[in-house]
Design a protein around this motif. Structure first.
Motif, PDB file in Angstrom:
ATOM      1  N   SER A 158     -13.876  23.100  -1.989  1.00 51.00           N
ATOM      2  CA  SER A 158     -14.623  21.852  -1.754  1.00 51.00           C
ATOM      3  C   SER A 158     -14.582  21.488  -0.276  1.00 51.00           C
ATOM      4  O   SER A 158     -13.745  21.968   0.472  1.00 51.00           O
ATOM      5  CB  SER A 158     -14.021  20.704  -2.571  1.00 51.00           C
ATOM      6  OG  SER A 158     -12.933  20.122  -1.864  1.00 51.00           O
ATOM      7  N   SER A 201      -4.484  15.523   4.054  1.00 54.02           N
ATOM      8  CA  SER A 201      -4.197  14.962   5.371  1.00 54.02           C
ATOM      9  C   SER A 201      -4.394  13.451   5.301  1.00 54.02           C
ATOM     10  O   SER A 201      -4.939  12.931   4.324  1.00 54.02           O
ATOM     11  CB  SER A 201      -5.117  15.568   6.444  1.00 54.02           C
ATOM     12  OG  SER A 201      -6.462  15.188   6.210  1.00 54.02           O
ATOM     13  N   GLY A 211      -7.296  14.460  10.119  1.00 57.75           N
ATOM     14  CA  GLY A 211      -5.908  14.622  10.503  1.00 57.75           C
ATOM     15  C   GLY A 211      -5.451  16.050  10.261  1.00 57.75           C
ATOM     16  O   GLY A 211      -6.156  16.837   9.623  1.00 57.75           O
TER      17      GLY A 211
HETATM   18  P1  ADP Z   1      -8.138  27.977   4.860  1.00 55.66           P
HETATM   19  O1  ADP Z   1      -9.144  29.058   4.827  1.00 55.66           O
HETATM   20  O2  ADP Z   1      -7.145  28.087   5.939  1.00 55.66           O
HETATM   21  O3  ADP Z   1      -7.512  27.709   3.541  1.00 55.66           O
HETATM   22  P2  ADP Z   1     -10.375  26.136   5.104  1.00 55.66           P
HETATM   23  O4  ADP Z   1     -10.877  25.591   6.384  1.00 55.66           O
HETATM   24  O5  ADP Z   1     -11.212  27.131   4.437  1.00 55.66           O
HETATM   25  O6  ADP Z   1      -8.913  26.638   5.290  1.00 55.66           O
HETATM   26  O7  ADP Z   1     -10.195  24.910   4.145  1.00 55.66           O
HETATM   27  C1  ADP Z   1      -9.621  25.016   2.924  1.00 55.66           C
HETATM   28  C2  ADP Z   1      -9.685  23.679   2.239  1.00 55.66           C
HETATM   29  O8  ADP Z   1      -9.060  22.685   3.023  1.00 55.66           O
HETATM   30  C3  ADP Z   1     -11.093  23.167   2.002  1.00 55.66           C
HETATM   31  O9  ADP Z   1     -11.152  22.662   0.690  1.00 55.66           O
HETATM   32  C4  ADP Z   1     -11.259  22.074   3.005  1.00 55.66           C
HETATM   33  O10 ADP Z   1     -12.113  21.062   2.517  1.00 55.66           O
HETATM   34  C5  ADP Z   1      -9.867  21.545   3.130  1.00 55.66           C
HETATM   35  N1  ADP Z   1      -9.590  20.913   4.417  1.00 55.66           N
HETATM   36  C6  ADP Z   1      -9.851  21.405   5.654  1.00 55.66           C
HETATM   37  N2  ADP Z   1      -9.414  20.564   6.599  1.00 55.66           N
HETATM   38  C7  ADP Z   1      -8.850  19.511   5.957  1.00 55.66           C
HETATM   39  C8  ADP Z   1      -8.202  18.308   6.394  1.00 55.66           C
HETATM   40  N3  ADP Z   1      -8.023  18.024   7.659  1.00 55.66           N
HETATM   41  N4  ADP Z   1      -7.739  17.462   5.435  1.00 55.66           N
HETATM   42  C9  ADP Z   1      -7.883  17.751   4.142  1.00 55.66           C
HETATM   43  N5  ADP Z   1      -8.481  18.842   3.684  1.00 55.66           N
HETATM   44  C10 ADP Z   1      -8.956  19.731   4.576  1.00 55.66           C
END
Ligand code: ADP
Ligand code: MG
Length: 480
Positions: A158, A201, A211
């Protein structure tokens, strides 16, 4: 702690195990359970020289979900290797889609209280599950069950659109409901068919930037997810308020102690050394293939939810309950083919049929009595032949036990047909008035509510068989 100053931001990565018969890249049994290490072949075990072969159902199920969520479907699909070492991953890598996920974008609506909210989907990709490790702190060894290794998964990522544990709960429930409607996953969290990683966050209210986040891994119950999020939000705010800063970490939630603890510092993506999977050619989907799947989609939960209110005039409460599970919604639609009293059909399903099926541990589609008899049951009440309380209490159980008998015949044989014979009812009314002179007096002095009392007396005397309309009329006449 000034918690109110902060806003919680959450993005979810949901892993849904697909209910295909065989695994993602080989013919091994993909069902849950089985004796440990019985659903395995050299391919699941990652023996050298074995080659993966794509399960077409995994692609079909991913497209089904993407279309239901309004995602864009990628026609060109390639696979990648995500490399890491763990004992429950015998190949030493997981086959996934890193560069080109099968579904891009889309959204899912959730309801929290009165409010409806749209949660955007970032993407959905196909991958495979790992096996299961069992670590027992009492024993100097770990156990590995590889039945799950290679079971097909969809990872549904998401956007960070969720703002509270309640919204996460609503989103998980809505996704689970959709997976079940589409018949692509049982969404069973206890068995691990649906798990989620929560990225959490916090930021000052009104802030536009995100955050620093922490990712809580592998939450396999809604209750744990709620507790983990609420704990983590407080921890992050506490850290910021005391002058520290949140560091990006991967966390584990321990349900026993109720706290999150670092599992590892966040690996950079390149630590997994993603590279294209050389053993699987890209899969190119024909637009007609996608179109055909689109045509085969069932009515979706939110469509039925609105239809039940608009077309069938049900209250929101009924529409919500009836659409929780597809079989109940379909049961309602089928019953409404035989009756026009839609609200009565809904009441019957919610108050009698569902509790009956739950108690017996059967699905609603296995309810013994057929729709025509159930419709006749409703009609019996509507025509005033049997009082509804009497019908619910005495006729319904017989219908369930002896489904071949019609409700009218059951009513007759139990001597439950209401009487509107005025001569008989007049006598019962006269008796009720004669037996309660004080109440008659009070009624005539203005306590009009006592009509219910007299009604009850007549009903009792008739063993529930008096037609309340006729009794009401007679009572009002005689009381003046
Ligand atoms: P990764 O590939 O490192 O797991 P992604 O950027 O693909 O990271 O994000 C994974 C999930 O984290 C997604 O559901 C995204 O919406 C969520 N996400 C990214 N940044 C934040 C944030 N600052 N706070 C909360 N959720 C976040
Ligand atoms: Mg992640």
């Amino acid at each position: 702690m000034p918690y109110d100053k902060y806003e919680t931001v959450i993005g979810l990565e949901i892993h849904a195990q697909l209910s295909t018969r065989s695994k993602a890249f080989c013919g091994d049994d993909a069902s849950f359970g089985g004796d440990p290490n019985t659903h395995i072949s050299p391919i699941s075990l990652g023996h050298p020289g074995t080659l993966p072969r794509l399960n077409e159902k995994q692609v079909e199920y991913a497209v089904r979900l993407g279309l239901a969520l309004g995602s864009e479907i990628s026609l060109f699909n390639a696979f990648d290797r995500k490399n890491y070492f763990y004992a429950d991953l015998p190949k030493g890598y997981q086959i996934t889609q890193d560069r080109a996920p099968i579904c891009i974008g889309g959204s899912l609506k959730i309801r929290v209280g009165e409010e409806e909210k749209t949660i955007r989907i970032h993407h959905i990709h196909m991958e495979e599950d790992a096996g299961k490790s069992m670590h027992d702190s009492e024993e100097p060894y770990s156990l590995i069950d590889l039945n799950r290794a290679g079971v097909p998964l969809l990872e549904i990522v998401s956007e960070p659109d969720l703002r509270s544990a309640e919204e996460v709960d609503a989103y998980m429930s809505a996704m689970r409901q959709l997976l079940r409607y589409l018949d692509i996953s049982d969404g069973n969290m206890e068995q691990g068919s649906m798990r989620c990683d929560c990225n959490v966050s916090v930021r000052l209210k009104g802030s536009e930037t995100l955050g620093e986040r922490c990712e809580i891994k592998n939450l396999n119950s809604m209750r744990y997810a709620r507790r983990a999020i609420n704990y983590e939000v407080k921890r992050q705010i506490g850290l910021i308020e005391s002058g520290g800063r949140v560091e990006q970490q991967t966390l584990n939630f321990d349900p026993a102690s109720g706290v999150t603890a670092p599992l590892r510092d966040k690996e950079d993506a390149h630590d997994y050394r993603y590279f294209p999977e050389p053993d699987l050619p890209p899969v190119v989907l024909a637009p007609e293939y996608v179109e055909k799947i689109k045509q085969s989609l069932p009515a979706l939960p939110w469509e039925l939810y609105h239809r039940f209110q608009q077309e069938y005039g049900l209250p929101e409460y009924d529409a919500n309950l009836l659409t929780q599970e597809q079989p109940a919604a379909l049961f309602f639609l089928a019953l409404c083919q035989h009756t026009t009293n839609f609200k009565a059909a809904s009441n019957l399903i919610i108050n009698k049929i569902t509790p009956y099926c739950n108690e017996k541990g059967i699905g609603i589609d296995a309810f013994p009595a057929g729709h025509p008899h159930l419709a006749a049951f409703i009609q019996l009440i509507d025509e005033g032949k049997v009082a509804s309380a009497v019908a619910y209490q005495h006729i319904f159980p017989v219908m369930a036990a002896e489904p071949e008998r019609s409700p009218l015949e059951i009513a007759r044989s139990l001597n439950l047909i209401q009487t509107s014979d005025e001569n008989l009812l007049e006598k019962l009314v006269d008796d009720a008035l004669a037996g309660n002179p004080a109440e008659v007096e009070r009624y005539r002095k203005g306590k009009k509510g006592l009509i219910g009392f007299f009604m009850g007396e007549v009903m009792k005397a008739s063993k529930g068989k008096a037609d309340p309309k006729v009794v009401g009329k007679l009572l009002r006449e005689k009381l003046g």
